[in-house]
Design a protein around this motif. Structure first.
Motif, PDB file in Angstrom:
ATOM      1  N   LYS A  40      -8.052  15.713  28.898  1.00 13.20           N
ATOM      2  CA  LYS A  40      -8.402  17.068  28.448  1.00 13.20           C
ATOM      3  C   LYS A  40      -7.903  18.114  29.445  1.00 13.20           C
ATOM      4  O   LYS A  40      -7.436  19.189  29.058  1.00 13.20           O
ATOM      5  CB  LYS A  40      -9.921  17.192  28.280  1.00 13.20           C
ATOM      6  N   ILE A  41      -7.988  17.787  30.738  1.00 10.05           N
ATOM      7  CA  ILE A  41      -7.508  18.720  31.762  1.00 10.05           C
ATOM      8  C   ILE A  41      -5.999  18.891  31.642  1.00 10.05           C
ATOM      9  O   ILE A  41      -5.482  20.009  31.687  1.00 10.05           O
ATOM     10  CB  ILE A  41      -7.897  18.225  33.173  1.00 10.05           C
ATOM     11  N   ARG A  42      -5.297  17.777  31.467  1.00  7.08           N
ATOM     12  CA  ARG A  42      -3.848  17.845  31.299  1.00  7.08           C
ATOM     13  C   ARG A  42      -3.478  18.728  30.107  1.00  7.08           C
ATOM     14  O   ARG A  42      -2.591  19.578  30.190  1.00  7.08           O
ATOM     15  CB  ARG A  42      -3.271  16.445  31.067  1.00  7.08           C
ATOM     16  N   GLN A  43      -4.170  18.516  28.985  1.00  9.05           N
ATOM     17  CA  GLN A  43      -3.835  19.292  27.803  1.00  9.05           C
ATOM     18  C   GLN A  43      -4.177  20.761  28.002  1.00  9.05           C
ATOM     19  O   GLN A  43      -3.447  21.635  27.546  1.00  9.05           O
ATOM     20  CB  GLN A  43      -4.581  18.755  26.581  1.00  9.05           C
ATOM     21  N   GLY A  44      -5.274  21.044  28.696  1.00  5.88           N
ATOM     22  CA  GLY A  44      -5.641  22.434  28.951  1.00  5.88           C
ATOM     23  C   GLY A  44      -4.583  23.156  29.759  1.00  5.88           C
ATOM     24  O   GLY A  44      -4.212  24.301  29.461  1.00  5.88           O
ATOM     25  N   ILE A  45      -4.070  22.483  30.776  1.00  3.97           N
ATOM     26  CA  ILE A  45      -3.011  23.074  31.595  1.00  3.97           C
ATOM     27  C   ILE A  45      -1.766  23.308  30.759  1.00  3.97           C
ATOM     28  O   ILE A  45      -1.136  24.371  30.816  1.00  3.97           O
ATOM     29  CB  ILE A  45      -2.690  22.160  32.797  1.00  3.97           C
ATOM     30  N   GLN A  46      -1.397  22.318  29.937  1.00  2.00           N
ATOM     31  CA  GLN A  46      -0.190  22.442  29.142  1.00  2.00           C
ATOM     32  C   GLN A  46      -0.342  23.477  28.032  1.00  2.00           C
ATOM     33  O   GLN A  46       0.604  24.173  27.688  1.00  2.00           O
ATOM     34  CB  GLN A  46       0.192  21.067  28.591  1.00  2.00           C
ATOM     35  N   ASP A  47      -1.527  23.576  27.466  1.00  2.00           N
ATOM     36  CA  ASP A  47      -1.785  24.638  26.489  1.00  2.00           C
ATOM     37  C   ASP A  47      -1.588  26.004  27.122  1.00  2.00           C
ATOM     38  O   ASP A  47      -0.979  26.906  26.536  1.00  2.00           O
ATOM     39  CB  ASP A  47      -3.219  24.542  25.950  1.00  2.00           C
ATOM     40  N   ALA A  48      -2.098  26.158  28.343  1.00  2.00           N
ATOM     41  CA  ALA A  48      -1.955  27.447  29.037  1.00  2.00           C
ATOM     42  C   ALA A  48      -0.492  27.773  29.265  1.00  2.00           C
ATOM     43  O   ALA A  48      -0.054  28.917  29.087  1.00  2.00           O
ATOM     44  CB  ALA A  48      -2.711  27.406  30.368  1.00  2.00           C
ATOM     45  N   MET A  49       0.301  26.757  29.650  1.00  2.00           N
ATOM     46  CA  MET A  49       1.732  26.969  29.836  1.00  2.00           C
ATOM     47  C   MET A  49       2.393  27.363  28.519  1.00  2.00           C
ATOM     48  O   MET A  49       3.194  28.297  28.450  1.00  2.00           O
ATOM     49  CB  MET A  49       2.394  25.705  30.378  1.00  2.00           C
ATOM     50  N   THR A  50       2.015  26.650  27.465  1.00  2.00           N
ATOM     51  CA  THR A  50       2.629  26.890  26.160  1.00  2.00           C
ATOM     52  C   THR A  50       2.413  28.325  25.700  1.00  2.00           C
ATOM     53  O   THR A  50       3.352  29.018  25.305  1.00  2.00           O
ATOM     54  CB  THR A  50       2.036  25.928  25.112  1.00  2.00           C
ATOM     55  N   PHE A  51       1.190  28.769  25.761  1.00  2.00           N
ATOM     56  CA  PHE A  51       0.872  30.075  25.186  1.00  2.00           C
ATOM     57  C   PHE A  51       1.147  31.237  26.141  1.00  2.00           C
ATOM     58  O   PHE A  51       1.037  32.389  25.767  1.00  2.00           O
ATOM     59  CB  PHE A  51      -0.580  30.084  24.701  1.00  2.00           C
ATOM     60  N   SER A  52       1.557  30.932  27.368  1.00  2.00           N
ATOM     61  CA  SER A  52       1.946  31.994  28.292  1.00  2.00           C
ATOM     62  C   SER A  52       3.448  32.229  28.294  1.00  2.00           C
ATOM     63  O   SER A  52       3.917  33.232  28.825  1.00  2.00           O
ATOM     64  CB  SER A  52       1.464  31.668  29.710  1.00  2.00           C
ATOM     65  N   LEU A  53       4.204  31.311  27.712  1.00  2.00           N
ATOM     66  CA  LEU A  53       5.654  31.437  27.690  1.00  2.00           C
ATOM     67  C   LEU A  53       6.104  32.247  26.479  1.00  2.00           C
ATOM     68  O   LEU A  53       5.551  32.109  25.390  1.00  2.00           O
ATOM     69  CB  LEU A  53       6.304  30.050  27.663  1.00  2.00           C
ATOM     70  N   TYR A 111       3.756  11.789  18.244  1.00  2.00           N
ATOM     71  CA  TYR A 111       3.671  13.006  17.439  1.00  2.00           C
ATOM     72  C   TYR A 111       2.686  13.991  18.051  1.00  2.00           C
ATOM     73  O   TYR A 111       2.779  15.197  17.817  1.00  2.00           O
ATOM     74  CB  TYR A 111       3.267  12.642  16.010  1.00  2.00           C
ATOM     75  N   VAL A 112       1.744  13.482  18.849  1.00  2.00           N
ATOM     76  CA  VAL A 112       0.785  14.315  19.590  1.00  2.00           C
ATOM     77  C   VAL A 112       0.795  13.850  21.044  1.00  2.00           C
ATOM     78  O   VAL A 112       1.493  12.898  21.392  1.00  2.00           O
ATOM     79  CB  VAL A 112      -0.643  14.198  18.994  1.00  2.00           C
ATOM     80  N   SER A 113       0.000  14.530  21.882  1.00  2.00           N
ATOM     81  CA  SER A 113       0.005  14.165  23.306  1.00  2.00           C
ATOM     82  C   SER A 113      -1.367  13.750  23.809  1.00  2.00           C
ATOM     83  O   SER A 113      -1.711  12.578  23.811  1.00  2.00           O
ATOM     84  CB  SER A 113       0.553  15.323  24.143  1.00  2.00           C
ATOM     85  N   TYR A 114      -2.187  14.709  24.228  1.00  2.00           N
ATOM     86  CA  TYR A 114      -3.480  14.389  24.822  1.00  2.00           C
ATOM     87  C   TYR A 114      -4.663  14.895  24.013  1.00  2.00           C
ATOM     88  O   TYR A 114      -5.812  14.627  24.363  1.00  2.00           O
ATOM     89  CB  TYR A 114      -3.556  14.955  26.245  1.00  2.00           C
ATOM     90  N   VAL A 115      -4.402  15.625  22.957  1.00  2.00           N
ATOM     91  CA  VAL A 115      -5.452  16.110  22.055  1.00  2.00           C
ATOM     92  C   VAL A 115      -4.894  16.096  20.644  1.00  2.00           C
ATOM     93  O   VAL A 115      -3.756  16.515  20.428  1.00  2.00           O
ATOM     94  CB  VAL A 115      -5.896  17.550  22.429  1.00  2.00           C
ATOM     95  N   ILE A 116      -5.677  15.602  19.701  1.00  2.00           N
ATOM     96  CA  ILE A 116      -5.251  15.635  18.304  1.00  2.00           C
ATOM     97  C   ILE A 116      -6.081  16.630  17.494  1.00  2.00           C
ATOM     98  O   ILE A 116      -5.620  17.157  16.480  1.00  2.00           O
ATOM     99  CB  ILE A 116      -5.324  14.224  17.671  1.00  2.00           C
ATOM    100  N   GLU A 117      -7.311  16.915  17.947  1.00  2.00           N
ATOM    101  CA  GLU A 117      -8.145  17.882  17.256  1.00  2.00           C
ATOM    102  C   GLU A 117      -7.434  19.231  17.181  1.00  2.00           C
ATOM    103  O   GLU A 117      -6.819  19.678  18.140  1.00  2.00           O
ATOM    104  CB  GLU A 117      -9.494  18.053  17.962  1.00  2.00           C
ATOM    105  N   GLY A 173      10.098  17.185  21.920  1.00  2.00           N
ATOM    106  CA  GLY A 173       9.153  17.845  22.827  1.00  2.00           C
ATOM    107  C   GLY A 173       9.279  17.330  24.248  1.00  2.00           C
ATOM    108  O   GLY A 173      10.211  16.608  24.594  1.00  2.00           O
ATOM    109  N   THR A 174       8.329  17.731  25.065  1.00  2.00           N
ATOM    110  CA  THR A 174       8.253  17.245  26.442  1.00  2.00           C
ATOM    111  C   THR A 174       6.824  16.814  26.729  1.00  2.00           C
ATOM    112  O   THR A 174       5.884  17.245  26.065  1.00  2.00           O
ATOM    113  CB  THR A 174       8.676  18.334  27.444  1.00  2.00           C
ATOM    114  N   ASN A 175       6.661  15.998  27.752  1.00  2.00           N
ATOM    115  CA  ASN A 175       5.346  15.441  28.030  1.00  2.00           C
ATOM    116  C   ASN A 175       4.660  16.093  29.219  1.00  2.00           C
ATOM    117  O   ASN A 175       3.465  16.181  29.264  1.00  2.00           O
ATOM    118  CB  ASN A 175       5.438  13.930  28.267  1.00  2.00           C
ATOM    119  N   SER A 176       5.350  16.570  30.184  1.00  2.00           N
ATOM    120  CA  SER A 176       4.700  17.159  31.347  1.00  2.00           C
ATOM    121  C   SER A 176       4.980  18.646  31.397  1.00  2.00           C
ATOM    122  O   SER A 176       4.160  19.452  30.973  1.00  2.00           O
ATOM    123  CB  SER A 176       5.179  16.463  32.621  1.00  2.00           C
ATOM    124  N   PHE A 177       6.142  19.010  31.874  1.00  2.00           N
ATOM    125  CA  PHE A 177       6.479  20.413  31.993  1.00  2.00           C
ATOM    126  C   PHE A 177       7.502  20.799  30.935  1.00  2.00           C
ATOM    127  O   PHE A 177       8.307  19.980  30.500  1.00  2.00           O
ATOM    128  CB  PHE A 177       7.014  20.715  33.392  1.00  2.00           C
TER     129      PHE A 177
END
Length: 289
Positions: free
Chosen positions: A13-26, A95-101, A259-263
């Motif tokens: 969940k922490i990983r996905q939260g960080i990546q979500d923040a990156m996604t929506f800030s770009l 098709y998804v990463s760390y969260v499917i909801e 897609g990408t998995n980390s950055f």
């Protein structure tokens, strides 16, 4: 092995939260076909029937919906895919990463829109198992995608056939190659869908697989110019991380994925849609009188 028994990455969940923040800030979050590499490859297969000459298979993999690929991007990408010239669609996992909801509905809607033509066939990746394989299989079913995990179907055109097979993710020990081999018709060429490219070591040893299609590596997200390979190789993608390989008598193709998995970094490594065009090796001789 059940999904709840599979070892999963820590702090998902922490990983996905960080990546979500990156996604929506770009700023650049919209799909553009200019940012996609459409890779077209001719593959010659032994015993390919005349009716499958120039048959086109479009492969998609490693969408990782919910990281920098958002639902709007995926929907536009599917619209683009539907404009391309192909006969059949294959999907090779993650098709998804760390969260499917909150992403499952979007994934189903986009997959449902994919042009069916001769069919849509897929296998699962390790992330799909981490998030719940039952959920992904349900999306497959509701999107009219045939789940080929450890299974085989026969593609038929006239009197000609091709085995289209799939193996479930070996990263989570869900692969059952023996079950697949038992279902093959040895009289026809076989194409195998496997998420992890290094599974080619096992599949090539059988002598029964002509072509394996995989993803998983994202091309290392960095490809060395001129050498067309990557120094960044993870588990199950160390031997065959990107592109075309000959493994014994089998051809292995590893897509760079979408897609990408980390950055959200890709250097000389554009996201990829692959179209494989099947060609006959044993072309019929025509006598000219």
């Amino acid at each position: 092995m059940k999904d709840d028994e599979i070892e999963k990455p820590q702090a998902m969940k922490i990983r996905q939260g960080i990546q979500d923040a990156m996604t929506f800030s770009l700023p650049d979050k919209k799909f553009s076909e200019e940012n996609i590499e459409l890779v077209e490859i001719d593959i010659e297969l032994d015993n390919l029937g005349e009716n499958f000459q120039n048959y086109r298979i479009l492969n998609l993999c490693d969408i990782h919906l919910g990281q920098w690929i958002n639902p709007e991007y995926l929907d536009d990408l599917v619209d683009y895919v539907n404009t391309l010239n192909f006969d059949l669609i294959t999907l090779t996992g993650d098709y998804v990463s760390y969260v499917i909801e909150d992403y499952d509905v979007s994934l189903k809607e986009s997959f449902s829109k994919l042009n069916k033509k001769d069919g849509k066939f897929g296998v699962l990746g390790n992330h799909d198992h981490w998030m719940g394989s039952d959920k992904i299989r349900k999306i497959f079913k509701e999107s009219d995608i045939v789940d080929l995990s450890n299974d085989v179907v026969k593609l038929v055109k006239g009197n000609d056939k091709v085995n289209l097979a799939g193996v479930d993710s070996c990263t989570v020990c869900a692969d059952r190659l023996d079950e697949v081999l038992a279902k093959l018709d040895d009289n026809y060429p076989t194409i195998l869908l496997v998420h992890e490219p290094d599974f080619a070591k096992e599949s090539s040893q059988t002598g029964k697989i002509d072509l394996q299609l995989s993803g998983h590596s994202h091309g290392g997200q960095f490809i060395i110019p001129k050498f067309e390979t990557t120094p960044f190789r993870g588990p199950n993608s160390t031997k065959y991380p990107v592109g075309l390989y000959k493994v014994k008598n089998m051809i292995q193709y590893t897509s760079k994925g979408l897609g990408t998995n980390s950055f959200r970094i890709r250097i000389n490594c554009k996201p990829e849609i692959t179209i494989i065009t099947l060609k006959r090796k044993n072309k019929k001789r025509i006598d000219i009188g």
